[in-house]
Design a protein around this motif. Structure first.
Motif, PDB file in Angstrom:
ATOM      1  N   ASP A   1       0.836  -1.214   0.000  1.00  0.00           N
ATOM      2  CA  ASP A   1       0.000   0.000   0.000  1.00  0.00           C
ATOM      3  C   ASP A   1       0.865   1.257   0.000  1.00  0.00           C
ATOM      4  O   ASP A   1       0.569   2.239  -0.701  1.00  0.00           O
ATOM      5  CB  ASP A   1      -0.917   0.008   1.228  1.00  0.00           C
ATOM      6  CG  ASP A   1      -2.015  -1.031   1.141  1.00  0.00           C
ATOM      7  OD1 ASP A   1      -2.285  -1.524   0.031  1.00  0.00           O
ATOM      8  OD2 ASP A   1      -2.603  -1.363   2.201  1.00  0.00           O
TER       9      ASP A   1
ATOM     10  N   GLU B   1       1.054   4.087  -2.938  1.00  0.00           N
ATOM     11  CA  GLU B   1       0.790   5.504  -2.691  1.00  0.00           C
ATOM     12  C   GLU B   1       1.951   6.367  -3.167  1.00  0.00           C
ATOM     13  O   GLU B   1       1.747   7.445  -3.733  1.00  0.00           O
ATOM     14  CB  GLU B   1       0.529   5.732  -1.202  1.00  0.00           C
ATOM     15  CG  GLU B   1       0.101   7.152  -0.887  1.00  0.00           C
ATOM     16  CD  GLU B   1      -0.449   7.290   0.523  1.00  0.00           C
ATOM     17  OE1 GLU B   1      -0.423   8.421   1.050  1.00  0.00           O
ATOM     18  OE2 GLU B   1      -0.903   6.291   1.095  1.00  0.00           O
TER      19      GLU B   1
ATOM     20  N   HIS C   1       1.686   6.587  -6.874  1.00  0.00           N
ATOM     21  CA  HIS C   1       0.623   7.511  -7.280  1.00  0.00           C
ATOM     22  C   HIS C   1       1.089   8.961  -7.142  1.00  0.00           C
ATOM     23  O   HIS C   1       0.848   9.790  -8.040  1.00  0.00           O
ATOM     24  CB  HIS C   1      -0.612   7.267  -6.415  1.00  0.00           C
ATOM     25  CG  HIS C   1      -1.733   8.229  -6.682  1.00  0.00           C
ATOM     26  ND1 HIS C   1      -2.493   8.189  -7.837  1.00  0.00           N
ATOM     27  CD2 HIS C   1      -2.213   9.280  -5.947  1.00  0.00           C
ATOM     28  CE1 HIS C   1      -3.394   9.160  -7.802  1.00  0.00           C
ATOM     29  NE2 HIS C   1      -3.240   9.833  -6.665  1.00  0.00           N
TER      30      HIS C   1
END
Length: 376
Positions: free
Chosen positions: A29, A33, A36
Motif C-alpha cells: 500500500d 501511494e 501515485h
C-alpha cells in the motif's frame, strides 16, 4: 531506508496485526501511494523502483519478521522484470544476484534481549535462593533485583515519580557525602542498555540509599519503603552488582562497537568472541575484578561506578559469582541463536554490497517512539 549519504524514514503506517502477510500488504500500500504521488512528475513505477534498489533488511529476529523477509524477497523478485531495463537480456546468474536479498538482525535488539533473558535468569535464581525480604511492591512478574533497580530510579532519578520520589533531597544527601553526581538514568527513552547500566549505578549507591532512607527521612512512603526493603536484601544487591559488571565489561563495550564504524559483516567476529568468552570463562574472579574481559582492546569507562564494582565485596561476591554463571549461560544460548540466524546473510554478502547497512535500527526505533509520543 539507509543509503551512502543519508538515512530516511519514508513512511509509517499502523497495521491491524504484526503478521507477515499483513506487514507485506501494508508495504505494498505504501509503495502504491508513493507511485501515485510520483506519477504527477512522470515517474510511473516509483514505488517498485525504490523496492528494487533495496538489497538488505534489518529486523529484531521476531518469527513474523523472518516470514516477512521471505515474502518480501518473493514479491521483490516478481517486480524486478518490470523495473530493470533489458531484464530478459540479463543472464540467469545476474538475475539471481539482483533478486538476492540479505536479511540482517539488529545489534541493539541483541542487547535488549540480553537484558530480558538475564532478567528471567535472575528471577529463577532468586526463586532458588529465597530471602526473608518481602517488598511492599513485590509480585511474581519480575525479579527482586529488577524491582529494586526500577523503584530506586522512580524514587531518586530526577524524572522519576513526581508524587513519591525524593530526587532533590537524595541529591543533596549525596553531595554532602562526597558523591558529586547522582548517576541514575531514567528508563523511559533509554531502552537499550538501561537495566545493566542502572544495575551498576544502584550497586554503587546502595549503601547511600539505605543510609538516606534509614537516617535522613521520617516515615517513608510506600515507594521509599519498597526501595529500603529491597536495598537491604543481600541477594538483590548482589544481583545489581552482577548486572553492573555485565554492563561495564560486556554490554557497554559491545554497544560502543555497534556505534562504531565497524562494518556489519564484521560483527560476527565480536559475537563469536563474546560467545567463546562466556562459554570458556574459567576465571570469574578475574571478570569481577576487570582483569579477564571479552573485549580487552575496547576501552572501559573506569569511573567511580566501575571502581565500586571491581572492588572486593565479601558480603556479596559469592552470590555475584553464582549469578554471573547463570547469566553467562543465558547469554551463551542467546548468542548461539543470533549467530546462527545472521550466518546466511554474512556468508552471502560482500562489504561492497552492505556498505550502507547500519548495525542497529536505533534510528527507526526513535522514529516509532516519536510517532507514539505525538499520538498519545
Amino acid at each position: 531506508i539507509n543509503c551512502d549519504i543519508m538515512y530516511a524514514c519514508f513512511y509509517l503506517q499502523e497495521v491491524a496485526s504484526g503478521a507477515a502477510r499483513t506487514t507485506l500488504e501494508a508495504l505494498q500500500d505504501i509503495l502504491d501511494e508513493l507511485t501515485h504521488t510520483a506519477s504527477y512528475n512522470g515517474h510511473s513505477e516509483a514505488g517498485k523502483t525504490i523496492l528494487a534498489n533495496i538489497k538488505s533488511t534489518m529486523s529484531d529476529r521476531a518469527s513474523a519478521q523472518k516470514s516477512f523477509n521471505t515474502l518480501l524477497q518473493e514479491y521483490r523478485s516478481g517486480i524486478l522484470p518490470s523495473v530493470i531495463q533489458n531484464w530478459e537480456n540479463i543472464t540467469i546468474q545476474e538475475q539471481q544476484s539482483m533478486a538476492q536479498m540479505f536479511n540482517f538482525f539488529c545489534g541493539m535488539h541483541l542487547v535488549v534481549n540480553m537484558a530480558e533473558h538475564v532478567s528471567e535468569s535472575l528471577k529463577l535464581f532468586e526463586q532458588a535462593h529465597p530471602t526473608d525480604t518481602q517488598s511492599v511492591t513485590s509480585n511474581d512478574s519480575s525479579s527482586g533485583t529488577i524491582r529494586l533497580i526500577r523503584t530506586a530510579c522512580k524514587a531518586f532519578e530526577k524524572r522519576g515519580d513526581e508524587k513519591s520520589g525524593y530526587p532533590l533531597q537524595f541529591n543533596t544527601y549525596l553531595s554532602q557525602n562526597g558523591v558529586e553526581k547522582n548517576p541514575l538514568i531514567h528508563f523511559r527513552g533509554n531502552r537499550f542498555n538501561v537495566v545493566f547500566a542502572n544495575g551498576a549505578r544502584v550497586f554503587y549507591l546502595h549503601r547511600h540509599v539505605v543510609n538516606f532512607l534509614t537516617n535522613s527521612l521520617g516515615t517513608p512512603n510506600r515507594l521509599l519503603k519498597a526501595v529500603l526493603d529491597d536495598a537491604s536484601c543481600k541477594l538483590y544487591v548482589a544481583g545489581c552488582k552482577a548486572l553492573g559488571l555485565i554492563d561495564k565489561h560486556i554490554t557497554g563495550p559491545l554497544w560502543r562497537i555497534l556505534e562504531s564504524n565497524v562494518p556489519i559483516l564484521d560483527l560476527p567476529h565480536y559475537y563469536n568472541k563474546l560467545l567463546a568468552f562466556v562459554q570458556q570463562c574459567t576465571d570469574m574472579n578475574g571478570f569481577m575484578t576487570g582483569e579477564c574481559i571479552p573485549f580487552p582492546d575496547k576501552p572501559i569507562t573506569k569511573d567511580a561506578v566501575w571502581l565500586a564494582l571491581v572492588a572486593q565485596s565479601p558480603e556479596y561476591d559469592q552470590l555475584v559469582h553464582q549469578i554471573l554463571i547463570a547469566c553467562f549461560k543465558t547469554i551463551e544460548l542467546l548468542l548461539v541463536r543470533v549467530i546462527d540466524d545472521q550466518a546466511p546473510a554474512v556468508k552471502a554478502a560482500t562489504h561492497s554490497q552492505t556498505v550502507s547497512v547500519r548495525k542497529t535500527n536505533t534510528i527507526s526505533e526513535r522514529d516509532f517512539a516519536t510517532t507514539r509520543s505525538l499520538d498519545s
